[in-house]
Write a protein that holds these residues in place. Structure first.
Motif, PDB file in Angstrom:
ATOM      1  N   ALA A   1       0.680  -1.143   0.019  1.00 28.84           N
ATOM      2  CA  ALA A   1       0.219   0.180   0.031  1.00 28.84           C
ATOM      3  C   ALA A   1       0.938   1.447  -0.009  1.00 28.84           C
ATOM      4  N   VAL A   2       1.944   1.348   0.801  1.00 28.94           N
ATOM      5  CA  VAL A   2       2.681   2.502   0.805  1.00 28.94           C
ATOM      6  C   VAL A   2       3.414   2.657  -0.640  1.00 28.94           C
ATOM      7  N   PHE A   3       4.098   1.605  -1.139  1.00 31.21           N
ATOM      8  CA  PHE A   3       4.575   1.628  -2.536  1.00 31.21           C
ATOM      9  C   PHE A   3       3.744   2.118  -3.601  1.00 31.21           C
ATOM     10  N   ALA A   4       2.276   1.539  -3.525  1.00 27.91           N
ATOM     11  CA  ALA A   4       1.322   1.978  -4.667  1.00 27.91           C
ATOM     12  C   ALA A   4       1.017   3.605  -4.417  1.00 27.91           C
ATOM     13  N   SER A   5       0.616   3.916  -2.980  1.00 29.62           N
ATOM     14  CA  SER A   5       0.432   5.375  -2.904  1.00 29.62           C
ATOM     15  C   SER A   5       1.335   6.311  -3.311  1.00 29.62           C
ATOM     16  N   GLY A   6       2.824   5.759  -2.736  1.00 34.05           N
ATOM     17  CA  GLY A   6       3.790   6.887  -3.195  1.00 34.05           C
ATOM     18  C   GLY A   6       3.894   6.845  -4.752  1.00 34.05           C
ATOM     19  N   VAL A   7       4.093   5.735  -5.516  1.00 33.90           N
ATOM     20  CA  VAL A   7       4.055   5.742  -7.134  1.00 33.90           C
ATOM     21  C   VAL A   7       2.938   6.633  -7.579  1.00 33.90           C
ATOM     22  N   THR A   8       1.704   6.496  -7.012  1.00 32.20           N
ATOM     23  CA  THR A   8       0.541   7.365  -7.390  1.00 32.20           C
ATOM     24  C   THR A   8       0.800   8.712  -7.216  1.00 32.20           C
ATOM     25  N   VAL A   9       1.271   9.207  -6.171  1.00 26.22           N
ATOM     26  CA  VAL A   9       1.661  10.537  -6.164  1.00 26.22           C
ATOM     27  C   VAL A   9       2.638  11.109  -6.940  1.00 26.22           C
ATOM     28  N   ALA A  10       3.802  10.302  -7.197  1.00 25.08           N
ATOM     29  CA  ALA A  10       4.830  10.507  -8.111  1.00 25.08           C
ATOM     30  C   ALA A  10       4.184  10.753  -9.543  1.00 25.08           C
ATOM     31  N   ILE A  11       3.487   9.837  -9.978  1.00 25.70           N
ATOM     32  CA  ILE A  11       2.829   9.939 -11.313  1.00 25.70           C
ATOM     33  C   ILE A  11       2.123  11.233 -11.412  1.00 25.70           C
ATOM     34  N   SER A  12       1.284  11.534 -10.494  1.00 26.51           N
ATOM     35  CA  SER A  12       0.452  12.545 -10.637  1.00 26.51           C
ATOM     36  C   SER A  12       1.248  13.870 -10.732  1.00 26.51           C
ATOM     37  N   LEU A  13       2.399  14.088  -9.723  1.00 28.44           N
ATOM     38  CA  LEU A  13       3.044  15.265  -9.775  1.00 28.44           C
ATOM     39  C   LEU A  13       4.026  15.285 -11.105  1.00 28.44           C
ATOM     40  N   ILE A  14       4.270  14.188 -11.681  1.00 33.62           N
ATOM     41  CA  ILE A  14       5.081  14.209 -12.992  1.00 33.62           C
ATOM     42  C   ILE A  14       4.228  14.770 -14.227  1.00 33.62           C
ATOM     43  N   ALA A  15       3.060  14.701 -13.954  1.00 33.41           N
ATOM     44  CA  ALA A  15       2.165  15.156 -15.059  1.00 33.41           C
ATOM     45  C   ALA A  15       2.296  16.741 -15.283  1.00 33.41           C
ATOM     46  N   LEU A  16       2.914  17.341 -14.009  1.00 28.65           N
ATOM     47  CA  LEU A  16       3.119  18.803 -14.220  1.00 28.65           C
ATOM     48  C   LEU A  16       4.250  19.138 -15.307  1.00 28.65           C
ATOM     49  N   VAL A  17       4.937  18.120 -15.458  1.00 30.07           N
ATOM     50  CA  VAL A  17       6.058  18.223 -16.603  1.00 30.07           C
ATOM     51  C   VAL A  17       5.427  18.485 -17.985  1.00 30.07           C
ATOM     52  N   VAL A  18       4.326  18.221 -18.360  1.00 23.51           N
ATOM     53  CA  VAL A  18       3.819  18.494 -19.755  1.00 23.51           C
ATOM     54  C   VAL A  18       3.195  19.861 -19.795  1.00 23.51           C
ATOM     55  N   ILE A  19       3.037  20.644 -18.784  1.00 21.52           N
ATOM     56  CA  ILE A  19       2.772  21.998 -18.798  1.00 21.52           C
ATOM     57  C   ILE A  19       3.886  23.050 -19.177  1.00 21.52           C
ATOM     58  N   PRO A  20       3.711  23.853 -20.191  1.00 23.86           N
ATOM     59  CA  PRO A  20       4.843  24.486 -21.030  1.00 23.86           C
ATOM     60  C   PRO A  20       5.416  25.538 -19.971  1.00 23.86           C
ATOM     61  N   VAL A  21       5.168  25.524 -18.554  1.00 26.19           N
ATOM     62  CA  VAL A  21       5.549  26.850 -17.847  1.00 26.19           C
ATOM     63  C   VAL A  21       6.587  26.116 -17.136  1.00 26.19           C
ATOM     64  N   PRO A  22       8.123  26.810 -17.179  1.00 29.24           N
ATOM     65  CA  PRO A  22       9.020  26.340 -16.482  1.00 29.24           C
ATOM     66  C   PRO A  22       9.214  26.116 -14.905  1.00 29.24           C
ATOM     67  N   LEU A  23       8.422  27.035 -14.491  1.00 26.84           N
ATOM     68  CA  LEU A  23       8.207  26.994 -12.875  1.00 26.84           C
ATOM     69  C   LEU A  23       7.476  25.386 -12.431  1.00 26.84           C
ATOM     70  N   LEU A  24       6.563  25.446 -13.294  1.00 28.67           N
ATOM     71  CA  LEU A  24       5.709  24.067 -12.924  1.00 28.67           C
ATOM     72  C   LEU A  24       6.199  22.861 -13.280  1.00 28.67           C
ATOM     73  N   ARG A  25       6.907  23.037 -14.403  1.00 28.68           N
ATOM     74  CA  ARG A  25       7.809  21.759 -14.990  1.00 28.68           C
ATOM     75  C   ARG A  25       9.012  21.585 -13.836  1.00 28.68           C
ATOM     76  N   SER A  26       9.618  22.355 -13.111  1.00 28.04           N
ATOM     77  CA  SER A  26      10.521  22.154 -12.224  1.00 28.04           C
ATOM     78  C   SER A  26      10.015  21.520 -10.879  1.00 28.04           C
ATOM     79  N   MET A  27       8.735  22.255 -10.647  1.00 24.67           N
ATOM     80  CA  MET A  27       7.953  21.744  -9.410  1.00 24.67           C
ATOM     81  C   MET A  27       7.566  20.292  -9.708  1.00 24.67           C
ATOM     82  N   GLY A  28       7.197  19.693 -11.062  1.00 23.76           N
ATOM     83  CA  GLY A  28       6.672  18.431 -11.206  1.00 23.76           C
ATOM     84  C   GLY A  28       8.096  17.607 -11.031  1.00 23.76           C
ATOM     85  N   PHE A  29       9.128  17.987 -11.314  1.00 22.10           N
ATOM     86  CA  PHE A  29      10.380  17.026 -11.394  1.00 22.10           C
ATOM     87  C   PHE A  29      10.704  16.920  -9.799  1.00 22.10           C
ATOM     88  N   GLY A  30      10.759  18.064  -9.072  1.00 21.39           N
ATOM     89  CA  GLY A  30      11.136  18.034  -7.741  1.00 21.39           C
ATOM     90  C   GLY A  30       9.861  17.187  -6.938  1.00 21.39           C
TER      91      GLY A  30
END
Length: 83
Positions: free
Chosen positions: A7-36
């Motif tokens: 459960a810990v693994f699944a929830s952590g990976v789910t949060v990481a995947i949802s935050l990596i979705a910020l990378v597709v937004i063409p705003v550099p600040l949001l892209r770096s927040m997505g990676f971090g």
């Protein structure tokens, strides 16, 4: 890992995947927040699944310093369910 690890693994990976979705937004600040934001849950899941069990295994019963509970069986009020 037998009980809550999956459960810990699944929830952590789910949060990481949802935050990596910020990378597709063409705003550099949001892209770096997505990676971090992706790195933080992945690192914390890695620590919780590896370092924390090793630390708790090494420390063992010394963590329970107050020794509040004396009996080996839960009281009737502490059990769940009828009976």
């Amino acid at each position: 890992m037998r009980t809550a690890g999956h459960a810990v693994f699944a929830s952590g990976v789910t949060v990481a995947i949802s935050l990596i979705a910020l990378v597709v937004i063409p705003v550099p600040l949001l892209r770096s927040m997505g990676f971090g934001g992706m790195l933080i849950p992945l690192c914390s899941v890695a620590v919780v699944l590896t370092l924390l069990p090793a630390l708790l295994g090494a420390v063992g019963p010394r963590v329970d310093i107050p020794h509040i509970r004396k009996e080996g069986v839960a009281s009737r009020a502490g059990r769940l369910g009828p009976g």
